[in-house]
Every structure is written in structure tokens, then in C-alpha cells.
Design a protein around this motif. Structure first.
Motif: not given
Length: 1017
Positions: A565-584
Motif C-alpha cells: 500500500t505504501t510502495e508505489d513510487t509513481g515511476a514505472n518500476t517495481e520495488t522489491a516488495k512489489e516484485y515479491i507480491y506480484n510474483t506470488y
């Protein structure tokens, strides 16, 4: 000459005398000619029961129930043996007459072993579908409880083991083994091995006791140890376990470990059991819990672990062993269960003893101590892998809540000094130890081989990295830039990670293509990643390899939207937490959660079950912390470590690969990408150097990670020696025909070919062992100390045995054996042996001899045979005939009618050749035509409409009626349910529809097994 290599009869005479004179068994005689030999000698049993005071009616009814249980033809040997063991162990419940209470007829006096009637008979002929004659049978009160197969000192003890394994089959005297508890095999040179009903050969065990006493042959020594009346009675009563379809006897360390704990239990003293990883701690817990609960009516046992995975495993092991255990669901549930008289056996996570958010822990402990849990009964607490949490607050909580409990700690690793003080306070000293080197020596676990693989990382363009960094940090002040640089250290860490991970993935994929255990799909592997993020990255990378669909990631992560919920940086990239979440999220999108489980738990349960039970379908697990302890997968052969680890965690992790599995799994392999060698090397040295609370030598606990070259030379020398010994009996001049005669017998007589199977198997296995041993150090023969002449000799021997193996395989028609190693052999031949002329070995590729005849013609096929065969007309004929016969036998179930016809044709051609009724040229023409028919599975007159193998099979087996064959074919295709094979209800659907077509129930039953063999359906 003395009695070296004495005949089996002399050994047997000595053993019989030993049982009579030293063990005081009654000799019943030689029963070779005696009629009606049985595993329940009713005369002897009746005499014993009368002596015990039972009346005739009770005895008659008990004998009837015993007979019915022992000879239940509707059940498997395992079930019959299990049910009969209950009657032996607990007695037979019978009524003297209607309306009266049940009485128990005890078949064995467990409390007073010497009051039972122990006896032996030899050469006991047992009538079955095929008669068999065990060398010696042990009887207690007329009930057969043991068989002994003896061999002369020059014959392998394995022959005796395999003899008993064959005897247990229904086709032989399987029903006789329904009462058997012990199966022994022995000879004077190798000693004694023991197992029980259903034990595979590799799990037959050796007893070890009083090792300094060498006054007797080991065979005699350990028969005396195991079969004395008190010991064998105790083993039957307290140490037999039926564990989820497998009957088990104790390993020697388990027996003595439990005996040691029993002494402590009687004094209500705790302590520590250190039995190395993989040696069966769970079995010790089950047997010990059973003994405690049975011998102390007030006792209760709680098994405590610190991980959910282990908690589930403990529950499964106890339930499989027939000991129901209550698994608590929460701290409140745990306290509630302890405050009642039942259940007497329960398991829990240690965390359920704790209380969240305790501000002042010391005050909390005092409060608990003043108001301890009202646990009912005498509580014995087994704490598994105690070292992980025993020095922390949770254990202090547990001790405060259960002040009167006796605590017994179980571990697979010894104490570290930092754990020592609290361990001694909570548990006490070591009760029993079984260290890694002892387990390896006893073949309870496999030795470990370590290999470090360095993946060098370097910066190819420092300037571009700096430019990239500066462009990304525009707008930041110097302080912010400095903080960012400090966080990452250098940008190499970011930029090189994918490059490095690619190299690790490629390295592992290479192993899966060349390492025999991995390539054959009988073994699998675990990759340990440094973090959940890296585990997910690795998983993504493996999706573009041939392991896609056979690879899974198992971590402690469970996706939740609040993670991002607090990971969106506004850029077109994934943070580490977003990457893990999306992978799962992607991983779990097709997973339906089972009742009471999350989608993640359901997914993990599924992949773990596949990894253990179907290694070919789940080749690689990527983990971080989970599954590195308490997860037993015997097929796991390789552990790839890409994570910094140490101490207990490292030792337990590397022991994931030391479980026994197939015969070709000789070691557990550790591949280290993190340069942990010093930590691995010193892992147990750290423990042993700090073990000042007990007197252990440092060398007693060494993990024994073997140096590749040193161990490699030993294996290579042993492999050559074994093959030389195997071929020694071949008659001069030891040419091709002499070797064929020795390894195949008369190849035209199937019985002789079958009889020589043991020799051929030994040759095949020995050659593969030679190949593996050579491949392991082919690049380091000089480093291993071989001279130039020794290297030349070794290469010549390998060349010789490769050719010999090819000749024997061709002559016997066993061309499919060890197919998984052909690529490795070709690689070795090309690189080390016959670079100039490899065709003699590898020309066949993956084609069988019959395929070669069909595709290239008879002349070319003969020309491609090994030189020793093709230059001998008789050897050529026998080789071709055996290949065709093997194909006919193999495919017979698929199409009985067709292959029966082919078998008749083959016999006719062989007869014509033997009687010289046709010329050799005519013979070759006929045999080539037959090979073509056998390979294609159809005759020349088969209608073209029958354009698939299944249609042709139905045509051949339904009186060559094309219309009927097509109708049956279409019926099966239309009405077959998914997953119908092996499912009685679904099979009945197909049978019902077939009956509508065939109108004959017998015909349906005849044709249905043939339909089941067709891959099209």
C-alpha cells in the motif's frame, strides 16, 4: 586350509548348534521332508496355552482367530502381518460361550521371556504356489517369528536377503510371513543383516554392540546378541513399528538411545538426545512415547516443536504409526488440553506457550511461576530441535508454566557453547549420542561431498555506473546522495545481481543435464537463496528453462495487499516488495485454497508432496529458510547454497541431501556459491571444541566432507577391482562368446537368461560405477597420484568394460538398461578414450537393435554390432533373436494375440536355423522380416483404416473384425472419464459401455486389461 570358504551346510550346522547350546532353543529337527509345515504349529501352541491354564474351548477359538488372521487372502501381507502382530502383542479376545464376557488369551508371556517355548527348525519346506525352504525358522510357542537365510562366506549376504524378499511374494510362500517379525541373512565373512516383512534390501540393517569383542565371528556374535530370549522378546514387544504402510525395526542407535532414556524416565530425569540429522529421531520419539504411556498409566506426553512444518510432521509420523496425537490449535487450546486427563498424547508449537506484547518479561515469568498451569498427570515434554529456542524467553515461559514436567530435548546437532548453560538448566546432560560419522559408517545416512563454485563479479565500466547513478539522483543534495550510496555500497551490487543469478541458473541447469542422479529424474535439488526477493528472482529465471512447471518457490511469504500500500513510487518500476507480491499473486492465481488453509499453504503442500513422491515432476525447490529443517525428501541429492549460513542452520541445511534413496545415490552433494567452505568444514568442529560439558573427541563429530580428488581415487580403484573380480570366473580365452556364455548362459533358453540376471546386473552397475568414478576425476588423474602407465591402463580398462557391457546388453536384448547414462558415456569416450574411433560404442545412439534392422537393413545392423559379436555368426543370431524375444515379452500385454503369433514365428525360425533347414542367408532374410513386423506391431494384411496402434491391437484381439474393433475404439474414446485408470468406479463406466457392444461379460473382462495398456486412451 582351515575352514576358509567353508560350504553353507557347515555354517548352518554351527549356527544350529549355537541356538541349541548357547541360546537354549529347542531343536525341532530337519523339516525338509515333513508335511504341513506352518507358521503356526498348532500342536506346540496348544501345549503352551494348556500349560498357561487356558481351557480347551478358549484355546480352540484363539487358534481359529489366529489362523483366519494369518491367512486372509483378501488382504496384503503387510495388513495380515500388522493384524497378527496385534494378536501377539495384546492377546486374542475370545468368548468361552455366548453371553459370557470376553477373555484374553495371551500367546506370548512378555513379562517373563524365559517362560516361553523358544525353538528352531531347519530346512523348513513350505508349500505355496511355488515351494520354498528357508534355512532356519525361529518359533516362539509354535508361532514362526523369524527366518534366517545363510550363505557360504564367498557368496554375498545380499543373495540371502533377496531370497527372503522373493519368498514373501504371493507367487511363492508370502502367507508364511504373516507371523514373521525378523528376517535375518548372514555369512561368515560379512556377518549378519536384519530386516522385517517388506524391508527393501538397501534398508536391511547391521547390529553393533561390544565392538571390541572379536572372540567370535560377527555372524555368531550378533545372533547371540539379537536372538537371546530376553532381547528378542523385548525387540518384538517394544520396538516393532507399523509406520504408514511400512513395517520397521529399530536401528541399533535407536534401540540403545531409547534404553538410555528409559533409565532417566524411571528416575524422572530429563536430558538431551543427540542423534544426527536423518538418523530417525521421529521414530525414537514414537517408540519412546509408546513405552512411557504403556508403562505409566498416569503419564502424558507433549511433543513440542518451533516450526509449523515440524509440528505437522510430528502429527503425521505419530498417526501413521497408529498412535493418535492431538495437535493443538492455539495457546488457549493447549492449556485447555493440558488441564484435562485426555488426550494423553499431544503436540504443539512452542510459541503457543508465549504471550504477545509482554512489557516486563521478568514480572510475567514470576506471575506464571506463582500460578502454574494445572496440567493433569505426569507430564513428559519432548522438545524437538531444542537448541533453536531453548535459550530464549519461550522456554523460560514453558518451564514456569509446567514446573513439574520432565523435559527431554532432541537434536540433530550438538550444543554450541553459547547454548550450553541454558540447555543444561532446562534439560540436563546428554542421555545418548549418535554422531554424523557413526551414521555414515553404519550406512544410516550418506556421506556428503562439498564443492565450492566461485562466480566472479567485476565492474566492466565504472564510469557508466557513476553516470547512471548521478542521473538517477539529480535533485538530491550531497547528504541524500551519500546516504543512498551507503545503502547500496556500490552499484555493482545492483547491476551485477541479475548477471550473477543468470550464471547460477545456467550452472544448475547444466548439472540437471549431466549429473546422473539429476539427469535421470530420480533425484532433485534445493536452491537456498539469500532472501525472499532473490528466491522470487531465481524462480522467474528458471521459468525460461526446461524446469518450467517443475520448479517452485517455498518461503515464509504470504501475499497481502497491505504489503504494497505504501510502495508505489509513481515511476514505472517495481520495488522489491512489489516484485515479491506480484510474483506470488501470479504464482497463486490458479490455486484454490483447501479448507482451513490459505492459498499459499495449499500451494506449498502440493509442491512439497510432489517433490517427495514424484521427483520427476518437481525437480527444484527454491527456498530461503523454510524446508531447511524437518523436511525429509530421500530423492533430494543436491543442495545449492547461495546464502550466508553458519552453525546449526548450516549443518541442518546440508543434511537435507544425506537421506538414503536409490542404489545409485552414493553421496549428498553440496554446491556452495558463497564460499562457505570454512564454515562447513568447521561447523561441527565449533560444537566439539566447546563441548566441555561432556567428554567428546573433536574427531568423533566431524562431518567428513570428502575431498573430491582423494575420495575420487578411492572410488575409481574400488570400481576397477570390483569388475575384475566379477569377470575372473570367465573361461579362457575370455573372448566375446565366453563372456556371453558366462553372463547370459544359453541365450535361447529364457530360464538360463533369467538365471544369469544377477551377474549381468552386477556388470551393468559395476560399469556405471566405473564411468562415474572416472568422470569424477578424469580432469585430475595426475593430481590423484596416478602414473602415466596407470592412467593408460585405467583408460584401457574403461574402454574394455564399455565394449563388454555393450556386447552383453546386445546379446541379452537388454538394450534399454541404464539409458540415462548414454550421453555421459559418449562424452567420456569422445574426450578421454576413443576420440579417434568412438563408433564402436556410440553408433547405436538411442536406437534399439530391432529399430536399426528396420531402419538400416540387416547387413548394416550387423555391421554396427560390436566387433566381438559381428565376427561370430552364432553370436549374431543369438543377439538378434534375444532382442526380438525381449521386445515380444515386453509388448505382450499390450497386444497378446499379435505377439503370441510373433513368438510362434520366432521359435519356428530358430528351429530352422538350429536344424540347418535353411541357409544362413535365408535365415537373415526371415529374421529381418520378423523384426520389421515386431517393431511396427502389425502384419502386412492389416486394413489401412486401422491407422493407430490401439485400433490395430483391438483388431488383432477381437478376431480380426474391423467393424467391431472400430466400435470398441470409439466407445472407449466417447465414455472414458478423466483419470479412469486404477479408479474402480470409473473403470466400471467403461466396462458397462463395452458390455453394450460385446454383449459378453467374460469378453469384456478379457479385453479390458488390453485396453488399459493402450496409451491412446
Amino acid at each position: 586350509m582351515g575352514n576358509v570358504g567353508q560350504v553353507e551346510r557347515k555354517t548352518q550346522n554351527r549356527v544350529v548348534k549355537l541356538f541349541i547350546d548357547q541360546l537354549k532353543y529347542t531343536y525341532l529337527g530337519n523339516w525338509e521332508e515333513r508335511q504341513d509345515n506352518s507358521n503356526i504349529e498348532e500342536g506346540l501352541l496348544t501345549k503352551y496355552l494348556k500349560k498357561k491354564g487356558y481351557n480347551k474351548t478358549l484355546i480352540t477359538k484363539a487358534l481359529h482367530q489366529l489362523r483366519v488372521t494369518a491367512n486372509n487372502h483378501n488382504e496384503s501381507l503387510y495388513i495380515n502381518n500388522k493384524e497378527l502382530y496385534k494378536l501377539l502383542r495384546y492377546g486374542v479376545q475370545v468368548k468361552a460361550e455366548v453371553g459370557k464376557n470376553y477373555e484374553t488369551v495371551h500367546l506370548i508371556d512378555w513379562q517373563h521371556p524365559s517362560k516361553n517355548h523358544f525353538a528352531i527348525a531347519e530346512e523348513v519346506t513350505v508349500h505355496g504356489q511355488k515351494d520354498k525352504r528357508p534355512d532356519i525358522v525361529l518359533y516362539v510357542n509354535g508361532i514362526a517369528i523369524g527366518v534366517i537365510e545363510l550363505k557360504r562366506s564367498t557368496v554375498s549376504i545380499g543373495d540371502g536377503i533377496r531370497q527372503s524378499i522373493v519368498n514373501q511374494k504371493k507367487e511363492f510362500i508370502g502367507q508364511f510371513f504373516s507371523t514373521i517379525q525378523f528376517i535375518f541373512a548372514g555369512n561368515d565373512s560379512e556377518g549378519l543383516r536384519y530386516g522385517t516383512v517388506g524391508t527393501p534390501e538397501k534398508f536391511f540393517l547391521r547390529w553393533k554392540e561390544d565392538i571390541k569383542d572379536n572372540s567370535l565371528l560377527q555372524l555368531d556374535k550378533y545372533l547371540i546378541k539379537m536372538c537371546n530370549k530376553k532381547r528378542i522378546t523385548e525387540l518384538m514387544h517394544d520396538f516393532v513399528l507399523f509406520d504408514g504402510g511400512i513395517k520397521k525395526l529399530p536401528r541399533v542407535h535407536q534401540y540403545f538411545g531409547i534404553k538410555a532414556v528409559q533409565k532417566h524416565i524411571r528416575k524422572r530425569e530429563g536430558g538431551i538426545i543427540w542423534h544426527t540429522q536423518g538418523s530417525g529421531k521421529s521414530i525414537v520419539m514414537v517408540l519412546l512415547a509408546k513405552w512411557i504411556l504403556e508403562n505409566n498409566p498416569n503419564a502424558r506426553v507433549a511433543v513440542i516443536t518451533d516450526r509449523d512444518e515440524l509440528d505437522k510432521q510430528i502429527e503425521r509420523v505419530f498417526n501413521d504409526a497408529g498412535e493418535p496425537i492431538k495437535r493443538t490449535s492455539s495457546g488457549r487450546d493447549l492449556m485447555a488440553q493440558l488441564s484435562r486427563a485426555t488426550p494423553r498424547l499431544l503436540c504443539s508449537l512452542v510459541h503457543k506457550f508465549g504471550k504477545k506484547d509482554v512489557g516486563n518479561f521478568e514480572e510475567f515469568i514470576k506471575e506464571l511461576a506463582s500460578q502454574p498451569s494445572q496440567a493433569v498427570g505426569e507430564l513428559f515434554v519432548f522438545v524437538d530441535e531444542y537448541h533453536r529456542t531453548q535459550s530464549g524467553k519461550l522456554h523460560r515461559t514453558m518451564k514456569a508454566m509446567l514446573p513439574n514436567a520432565v523435559f527431554i530435548g532432541f537434536t540433530g546437532t550438538p550444543l554450541l557453547k553459547k547454548d550450553k548453560q541454558t540447555s543444561l538448566e532446562v534439560f540436563g546432560k546428554y542421555i545418548h549420542t549418535y554422531k554424523f560419522n557413526e551414521a555414515v559408517e553404519d550406512k544410516v545416512v550418506l556421506d556428503l561431498v562439498y564443492e565450492a563454485r566461485d562466480i566472479d563479479q567485476r565492474i566492466t565500466s565504472p564510469k557508466r555506473i557513476d553516470d547512471w547513478f548521478n542521473s538517477k539522483t539529480k535533485g538530491l543534495n550531497d547528504f541524500q546522495k551519500a546516504e543512498l550510496r551507503k545503502k547500496w555500497g556500490t552499484m555493482q551490487k545492483v547491476l551485477s545481481s541479475k548477471s550473477r543469478m543468470d550464471k547460477v541458473v545456467n550452472d544448475i541447469i547444466f548439472d540437471f543435464n549431466v549429473k546422473p542422479q539429476l539427469k535421470s529424474e530420480r533425484g532433485n535439488a534445493i536452491l537456498v537463496a539469500s532472501s525472499i526477493y532473490e528466491a522470487c528472482r531465481y524462480y522467474e529465471l528458471f521459468q525460461s528453462t526446461h524446469l518450467k512447471g517443475k520448479c517452485a518457490v517455498v518461503t515464509s511469504y504470504n501475499p497481502n495487499t497491505r504489503d504494497i500500500t505504501t510502495e508505489d513510487t509513481g515511476a514505472n518500476t517495481e520495488t522489491a516488495k512489489e516484485y515479491i507480491y506480484n510474483t506470488y499473486v501470479e504464482l497463486l492465481k490458479d490455486v484454490s485454497a483447501k479448507p482451513g488453509k490459505s492459498k499459499t499453504e495449499t500451494y506449498e503442500d502440493r509442491v512439497k508432496e510432489k517433490f517427495v513422491k514424484e521427483p520427476a515432476k518437481m525437480r527444484l525447490l527454491i527456498v530461503v529458510d523454510k524446508l531447511l529443517t524437518g523436511f525429509d525428501a530421500p530423492s533430494c541429492t543436491y543442495l545449492y547454497i547461495d546464502k550466508s549460513m553458519q552453525d546449526h542452520g548450516l549443518f541442518q541445511a546440508i543434511c537435507r541431501v544425506n537421506r538414503l534413496d536409490a542404489e545409485d545415490k552414493q553421496f549428498g552433494y553440496i554446491v556452495d556459491y558463497k564460499d562457505l567452505f570454512k564454515k562447513v568444514e568447521n561447523a561441527v568442529a565449533v560444537y566439539t571444541s566447546e563441548l566441555d560439558c561432556d567428554n567428546f573427541e573433536k574427531t568423533e563429530c566431524d562431518v567428513l566432507l570428502q575431498d573430491r580428488i582423494k575420495k575420487g581415487r578411492q572410488r575409481l580403484d574400488e570400481a576397477i577391482e570390483q569388475l575384475e573380480l566379477l569377470c575372473e570366473p570367465v573361461e579362457p580365452p575370455k573372448g566375446t562368446l565366453e563372456h556371453i556364455r558366462y553372463f547370459c548362459g544359453n541365450t535361447e533358453v529364457p530360464e538360463e537368461l533369467k538365471a544369469k540376471e544377477v551377474q549381468r546386473t552386477a556388470l551393468y552397475k559395476g560399469t556405471v560405477a566405473f564411468i562415474r568414478a572416472y568422470a569424477n576425476i578424469a580432469d585430475g588423474l595426475e593430481a590423484a597420484g596416478y602414473t602415466e602407465s596407470e592412467i593408460k591402463y585405467t583408460k584401457e580398462r574403461l574402454d574394455h568394460y564399455l565394449k563388454l557391457r555393450e556386447e552383453i546388453r546386445r546379446a541379452s536384448g537388454e538394450t534399454l538398461d541404464l539409458k540415462t547414462y548414454e550421453a555421459d558415456m559418449r562424452h567420456l569416450i569422445d574426450n578421454y578414450i576413443q576420440a579417434d574411433d568412438p563408433q564402436n560404442i556410440s553408433v547405436f545412439g538411442d536406437m534399439s537393435l530391432i529399430e536399426l534392422i528396420v531402419n538400416t537393413g540387416i547387413a548394416a545392423a550387423i555391421g554396427s554390432l560390436p566387433k566381438g559379436i559381428k565376427n561370430n555368426k552364432e553370436a549374431v543370431a543369438e543377439t538378434i533373436e534375444n532382442n526380438i524375444r525381449s521386445k515380444i515379452i515386453k509388448e505382450h500385454l499390450i497386444d497378446p494375440a499379435f505377439y503370441e503369433e510373433m513368438s510362434v514365428l520366432l521359435n519356428t525360425i530358430i528351429k530352422e536355423r538350429k536344424e540347418k533347414a535353411i541357409s544362413y542367408k535365408e535365415y537373415l532374410k526371415k529374421i529381418a522380416e520378423l523384426a520389421k513386423k515386431v517393431q511396427q506391431g502389425k502384419g502386412e494384411s492389416t486394413p489401412e483404416v486401422l491407422n493407430t496402434p490401439a485400433k490395430r491391437v483391438l483388431y488383432n484381439n477381437l478376431g480380426e473384425d474391423t467393424n467391431l474393433a472400430m466400435k470398441v475404439h470409439e466407445t472407449v474414446l466417447e465414455y472414458r472419464p478423466d483419470g479412469w485408470r486404477g479408479n474402480d468406479a470409473k473403470e466400471m463406466i467403461i466396462k458397462y459401455r463395452l458390455f453394450e457392444v460385446l454383449q459378453d461379460a467374460d469378453e469384456v473382462e478379457r479385453i479390458f486389461p488390453i485396453i488399459k495398456e493402450q496409451g491412446e486412451y
